[in-house]
Design an enzyme around this catalytic site. Structure first.
Site, PDB file in Angstrom:
ATOM      1  N   HIS A   1       2.847  -7.092   4.462  1.00  0.00           N
ATOM      2  CA  HIS A   1       1.401  -6.446   4.668  1.00  0.00           C
ATOM      3  C   HIS A   1       0.837  -6.690   6.133  1.00  0.00           C
ATOM      4  O   HIS A   1       1.277  -7.496   6.967  1.00  0.00           O
ATOM      5  CB  HIS A   1       0.217  -7.303   3.783  1.00  0.00           C
ATOM      6  CG  HIS A   1       0.402  -6.640   2.352  1.00  0.00           C
ATOM      7  ND1 HIS A   1      -0.610  -5.849   1.840  1.00  0.00           N
ATOM      8  CD2 HIS A   1       1.580  -6.820   1.437  1.00  0.00           C
ATOM      9  CE1 HIS A   1      -0.104  -5.719   0.475  1.00  0.00           C
ATOM     10  NE2 HIS A   1       1.242  -6.086   0.241  1.00  0.00           N
TER      11      HIS A   1
ATOM     12  N   HIS B   1       0.696  -1.228   0.145  1.00  0.00           N
ATOM     13  CA  HIS B   1       0.097  -0.041  -0.094  1.00  0.00           C
ATOM     14  C   HIS B   1       0.948   1.070   0.041  1.00  0.00           C
ATOM     15  O   HIS B   1       2.204   1.303  -0.568  1.00  0.00           O
ATOM     16  CB  HIS B   1      -0.796  -0.225   1.089  1.00  0.00           C
ATOM     17  CG  HIS B   1      -1.735  -1.309   1.130  1.00  0.00           C
ATOM     18  ND1 HIS B   1      -2.904  -1.461   0.599  1.00  0.00           N
ATOM     19  CD2 HIS B   1      -1.420  -2.628   1.973  1.00  0.00           C
ATOM     20  CE1 HIS B   1      -3.390  -2.732   0.680  1.00  0.00           C
ATOM     21  NE2 HIS B   1      -2.485  -3.393   1.648  1.00  0.00           N
TER      22      HIS B   1
ATOM     23  N   GLU C   1       1.643 -11.607   6.001  1.00  0.00           N
ATOM     24  CA  GLU C   1       0.750 -10.790   6.440  1.00  0.00           C
ATOM     25  C   GLU C   1       0.823 -10.902   8.085  1.00  0.00           C
ATOM     26  O   GLU C   1       0.629 -11.799   8.669  1.00  0.00           O
ATOM     27  CB  GLU C   1      -0.800 -11.326   6.487  1.00  0.00           C
ATOM     28  CG  GLU C   1      -1.137 -11.425   4.845  1.00  0.00           C
ATOM     29  CD  GLU C   1      -2.000  -9.921   4.570  1.00  0.00           C
ATOM     30  OE1 GLU C   1      -2.177  -9.102   5.415  1.00  0.00           O
ATOM     31  OE2 GLU C   1      -2.823  -9.997   3.582  1.00  0.00           O
TER      32      GLU C   1
HETATM   33 ZN    ZN Z   1      -2.374  -5.263   2.632  1.00  0.00          ZN
END
Ligand code: ZN
Length: 405
Positions: free
Chosen positions: A293, A223, A364
């Site tokens: 992430h 992002h 993640e």
């Molecule tokens: Zn993400």
């Protein structure tokens, strides 16, 4: 008569089959039996433990999974219960339980069956935001096809991919989604392709990566800029795009101190398209790509770390066994953080995993929606542990799977 009996039998078997396949979800406090639907994005099955389903003759899909596999970004506003989904120059704004949608600021009314809803999956104990597949696909210039027999929806975004790509390259493109041959030619220069599934062709898959000099690692902070990623429901000042950068900046230092060549896809708060991220790794002929992430779930119940990768048998571009990097990261993160490890997931549909030529994994590193995870990830000392875990995972992978020429 025989024919009729046969037909009847078929019908009975068929309806039983449907019945056996139905699953139960809770929508607006009502338990509803729905039929799971298969969804294919650019030739890959959409992978999610939360099955898309048919509801009032429309296919509803979990927003996070579908937007990720489309290569779109989603910004969720918890206060208004709206989701803004953007891809290329298209922006779609949807609101839970509302017929009003906005496409690039222009209001439209969708039909009742297509209204975005929250659906609770009792078995998984999770609530997901479900959005209408056909509407979303068409709004973002995807082609949609429905196969009644397979109960499968297939969407493809050849045009969008090429537009995204050309945007990164500052070249204009006039590809039309209906022109198949044209699509293939523009389609990320043959690297990403709707038919990028494995064909029965002879392809050498090696376990080990060959490196000539120092190992180049591309680290990718997920992002950035206008795309904030997940915003914490526990503390709205905590955004995924900032957390990922904190980890990669620390990780970069750690790897450089061990003489790795490190390339960051971004080092500040800026927006970078998914295709561009993969391109950076490919053009630099990196040996390893790791994307960072953080996760989010609507219920706030999910917590822990998971590692995603695109297995080589599902993605034609890959010529190395992919699982080893994911496994090394998984094990070393577990050691370094002591956190709950959720799983290693096969996600051949994720852009950065699918478009990178080298071994790649996406970490993640915890849920911003989980009060438990938030206690950790808002602390510098824990960010340090995460970075250390990833660095150790990379080191372990290199020790076992990289051969120096
Ligand atoms: Zn993400």
């Amino acid at each position: 008569m025989k024919k009729i009996v046969g037909l009847l039998l078929c019908f009975i078997l068929f309806s039983q089959n449907i019945h056996a396949n139905s699953t139960s979800v809770i929508i607006q406090n009502r338990r509803t039996n729905v039929t799971p639907v298969k969804v294919e994005v650019n030739g890959n099955n959409l992978q999610s433990k939360f099955a898309p389903f048919a509801y009032e003759n429309r296919t509803l899909v979990p927003i996070r999974e579908i937007t990720e596999s489309m290569g779109a970004n989603v910004a969720w506003n918890n206060q208004n219960k709206t989701a803004q989904i953007s891809l290329g120059d298209k922006k779609v704004l949807l609101q839970i339980n509302s017929r009003a949608v906005y496409i690039n600021g222009k209001k439209k009314l969708i039909d009742k069956g297509s209204i975005p809803v929250f659906a609770s999956y009792p078995k998984e104990n999770e609530t997901k935001t479900m959005v209408p597949l056909r509407f979303l696909s068409e709004a973002l210039d995807f082609n949609v096809e429905w196969n009644q027999e397979k109960q499968q929806a297939s969407i493809s975004n050849i045009k969008t991919v090429s537009v995204m790509k050309t945007k990164d390259n500052q070249v204009s493109s006039e590809s039309k989604p209906s022109e198949k041959t044209n699509n293939k030619a523009v389609d990320l220069r043959g690297k990403v392709d709707a038919s990028d599934q494995v064909e029965p062709e002879k392809r050498e898959i090696s376990k080990k990566v060959k490196a000539k000099g120092p190992v180049t690692v591309v680290i990718d902070a997920g992002h950035g800029g206008k795309d904030s990623g997940a915003v914490s429901s526990v503390d709205s000042s905590v955004k995924e795009k900032d957390l990922t950068l904190q980890v990669t900046s620390r990780l970069g230092d750690l790897l450089r101190s061990k003489n790795y060549e490190v390339i960051e896809t971004r080092t500040r708060d800026e927006y970078i398209g998914l295709a561009k991220r993969a391109e950076i790794a490919n053009e630099n002929q990196a040996e390893i790509f790791v994307s960072i992430h953080f996760n989010s779930s609507n219920s706030g119940l999910a917590s822990g770390i998971e590692i995603l990768y695109a297995p080589e048998d599902k993605v034609k571009i890959k010529s190395h066994e992919q699982v080893h990097l994911a496994k090394a990261l998984h094990d070393e993160l577990k050691k370094a953080t002591g956190s709950t490890m959720r799983s290693m997931k096969k996600r051949p549909d994720l852009a950065v995993l699918r478009w990178t030529e080298m071994p790649a994994a996406l970490c993640e590193l915890g849920f911003v929606s989980s009060p438990e995870d938030m206690k950790n990830i808002t602390q510098d000392s824990y960010i340090e542990k995460l970075a250390q875990g990833v660095a150790n995972g990379i080191e372990r992978y290199v020790n076992n799977y990289v051969e120096f020429e």
